[in-house]
Design an enzyme around this catalytic site. Structure first.
Site, short mmCIF file in Angstrom:
data_model
loop_
_atom_site.label_atom_id
_atom_site.label_comp_id
_atom_site.label_asym_id
_atom_site.label_seq_id
_atom_site.Cartn_x
_atom_site.Cartn_y
_atom_site.Cartn_z
N LYS A 80 0.84 -1.19 0.00
CA LYS A 80 0.00 0.00 0.00
C LYS A 80 0.88 1.25 0.00
O LYS A 80 1.87 1.32 0.74
CB LYS A 80 -0.91 -0.02 1.23
CG LYS A 80 -1.92 1.12 1.32
CD LYS A 80 -2.81 0.91 2.55
CE LYS A 80 -3.86 2.00 2.70
NZ LYS A 80 -4.74 1.75 3.87
N SER A 132 -9.39 1.66 2.95
CA SER A 132 -8.56 2.44 2.06
C SER A 132 -7.56 1.61 1.29
O SER A 132 -6.96 2.07 0.31
CB SER A 132 -7.84 3.52 2.87
OG SER A 132 -6.99 2.95 3.86
N SER A 169 -9.68 -0.80 7.24
CA SER A 169 -9.14 -0.80 5.88
C SER A 169 -8.38 -2.06 5.50
O SER A 169 -8.12 -2.29 4.33
CB SER A 169 -8.22 0.42 5.69
OG SER A 169 -8.95 1.61 5.84
#
Length: 603
Positions: free
Chosen positions: A77, A151, A175
């Site tokens: 990420k 996210s 997330s």
């Protein structure tokens, strides 16, 4: 040719059979370039750098699988530092070039894993839906009209689509779990402080957690164990003391009454109820509990002073670059200006009061099972109402870090049309990370939902997570002790629970025995027979219960080693050969359950 899903078992087997890391990297390059979702990555590791990483790995560790993650591709990420690639947090103006890996990335690379790129996210990790990025919205691998969850959106899609074996996300409000549910994956969310956050752009620094997306619980736990460990550079890093949970007959808290909220999504509610029944069939004691204090704690994360932590993370950048923010992200972060120090203390007092209330609920249960998300939305629906719709996703996730919990999200199956997946998550007290894993794995396998995009693939037996060996004894049952059969209570009442279903190898024949009450079959091994195997279940019993159970088995039945179709040998029910001489052979039915069902239909 490699299958779509690149789980650890599959890749290790391929490497053992001659695949090279360089050959795998060429496959990854091909898959990346042909992906139909251009929003997965923000920055891809350049092709020549990927090839160089594969060559360097072989030079460093020539023997296949000689490192724990030898040649395993993973995605990161883009709020987690990877040396050599920019960190942007999905805000190009914020980008910087880290000189060192985040602690988690460094540990994974040292174990032999190869970074294939930095993935898209809701900007500054603010959101649970995946649409708040200037790089576009990664989509669910099952329907491009639907959000992927956020996210950690790109990280989940990369694994579900077969571009990586696993990926790293972060989880402040859910997330690392919601995207797992929307893409048929496992999401492992460690207890806060178990995995260091050094090299991570913070969202809410005091409750942020680095997470793992994987295709099986076994993979996710193995990766988490490599990442975890105290790091003094992280002020929130902790020395973990693992906590235990019952390995048999766990008390699982489930939603009840007014706290069951699915925002009209009856498919997800039905899948949650089905997961409860699977948990029951695995030996769990189902306990309704009051979710209200957990929900009220969850509401503090966005509707309380904790949102000020998001402002603290980017305060200086927001002051000079407000126009570079996603409008929704900016509105959320600027909302922190409404809170002052008094509000922060009052929020903390409220959280601690709620924590006290949750203790009464924890006393009733060993861990919770909740919907990962109560519903899903299309990209259009989310963008039309981004704050409210996003909040729906976090109804059952937002409390976990505030209340210091471990969690594992697992697939729960697909809606009635076989269209979109949903998930459930097991949530336990601090440092129950390992203790949750065996039941989470068993529940995932019982759902038979596949892995990622491949909903029909079977989970590899080698990735199974079992309780500690001294806590149970496995036994194979073939007849009246099967789930929902008349003698199944003899297993469950002693604390036993079902580990898995399966089949014998092809050398076994099944007979209906005469004169048994209740009716029972006899399983006999015939080395010269070549059949399709017989349906079985593997149950786990506490050692003392196993001993009592075996002593009570009446002749002509007994126990011996049974070979299953995966070549494993487990103690189970067998029958003396003389007893089947006048019995009816029922091998053709494939198992006792099918024989009983068809006999009832003909009666």
């Amino acid at each position: 040719m490699l299958p779509t899903i690149l789980d650890l078992v599959t890749l290790r087997s391929a490497y053992a059979n001659g695949l090279s890391p360089l050959e795998l990297i060429e496959e990854i390059i091909t898959r990346r370039s042909s992906s139909n979702d251009p929003a997965i990555f923000i920055t891809m590791t350049p092709e020549e750098e990927l090839r160089a990483a594969a060559r360097e790995l072989v030079a460093r560790a020539p023997e296949p699988n000689s490192l724990p993650l030898w040649g395993i591709p993973f995605a990161v990420k883009d709020n987690i530092d990877v040396a050599g690639l920019p960190t942007t947090a999905a805000c190009p103006a914020f980008a910087y070039h880290p000189q060192a890996d985040a602690t988690t990335v460094a540990r994974l690379r040292a174990a032999g894993a190869i970074v294939i790129g930095k993935t898209n996210l809701d900007q500054f990790a603010t959101g649970l839906n995946g649409t708040r990025s200037p790089h576009g919205a990664p989509r669910s691998v099952f329907d491009r009209n639907y959000v992927s969850g956020g996210s950690s959106s790109g990280s989940a899609v990369a694994v579900a689509a077969g571009l990586a074996s696993f990926s790293l996300g972060t989880d402040t409000a859910g997330s690392g779990r919601v995207p797992a549910a929307f893409n048929n994956l496992v999401g492992v969310k460690p207890t806060p402080g178990l995995v260091p956050n050094v090299g991570v752009v913070p969202a809410c620094r005091s409750v942020d957690v680095v997470t793992v997306f994987a295709t099986t619980v076994g993979d996710g736990v193995a990766i988490r164990r490599i990442m975890e460990g105290y790091d003094a550079r992280d002020p929130f890093s902790r020395q973990a003391v693992p906590a235990s949970l019952p390995s048999t007959r766990p008390r699982i808290g489930v939603l009840d009454g007014a706290e069951r909220e699915f925002y009209g999504n009856r498919d997800v509610e039905a899948l949650y109820d089905a997961a409860i029944e699977r948990a029951r069939s695995l030996g769990a004691v189902i306990v309704p509990f009051d979710y209200a204090p957990f929900r009220q704690a969850a509401e503090l994360l966005y509707n309380g002073p904790w949102v000020a932590e998001r402002l603290a993370a980017v305060k200086e950048f927001l002051a000079t670059n407000g126009g570079d923010f996603d409008p929704t992200v900016r509105a959320i972060i600027e909302g922190a200006k409404a809170y002052d120090a008094v509000d922060a203390f009052e929020g903390r007092y409220k959280l601690e009061a709620l924590r006290q209330k949750t203790r009464a609920e924890w006393a009733k249960v060993d861990f919770l099972m909740l919907p990962t998300s109560p519903t899903s939305y299309s990209v259009g629906e989310m963008q039309a109402d981004p704050i409210v719709k996003n909040s729906h996703f976090g109804r059952y996730t937002n409390f976990a870090n505030l209340l210091d919990c471990a969690a594992i999200a697992i697939p729960a199956g697909f809606d009635a049309d076989g269209h979109l997946p949903a998930g459930v998550m097991l949530v336990g007290p601090a440092f129950t990370d390992d203790a949750l894993a065996p039941f989470a794995d068993a529940l995932h396998r019982a759902a038979e939902a596949g892995m990622g995009k491949d909903r029909n693939i079977a989970l590899p037996e080698a990735s199974r997570v079992l309780p500690p060996a001294d806590d149970f004894v496995p036994i194979v049952v073939v007849g009246a002790h099967l789930t929902d059969m008349p003698l199944n209570h003899e297993l469950t009442r002693t604390g036993g629970y079902r580990l898995r279903t399966g089949r014998t190898d092809g050398s076994y024949r099944l007979f209906a025995l005469n004169g048994t009450i209740p009716p029972k079959p006899g399983l006999v091994r015939d080395p010269g027979f070549a059949g399709d195997g017989v349906e079985i279940e593997v149950w786990a019993l506490p050692p003392a219960a196993f001993a009592r159970f075996v002593q009570s088995i009446p002749a002509p039945l007994g126990v011996g080693k049974i070979t299953l179709d995966d070549a494993s040998c487990i103690t189970g029910f067998l029958c003396e050969a003389h007893a089947v001489a006048d019995g009816r052979e029922i091998t053709e039915f494939g198992g006792w359950r099918n024989y009983v069902r068809q006999s009832a239909q003909m009666a």
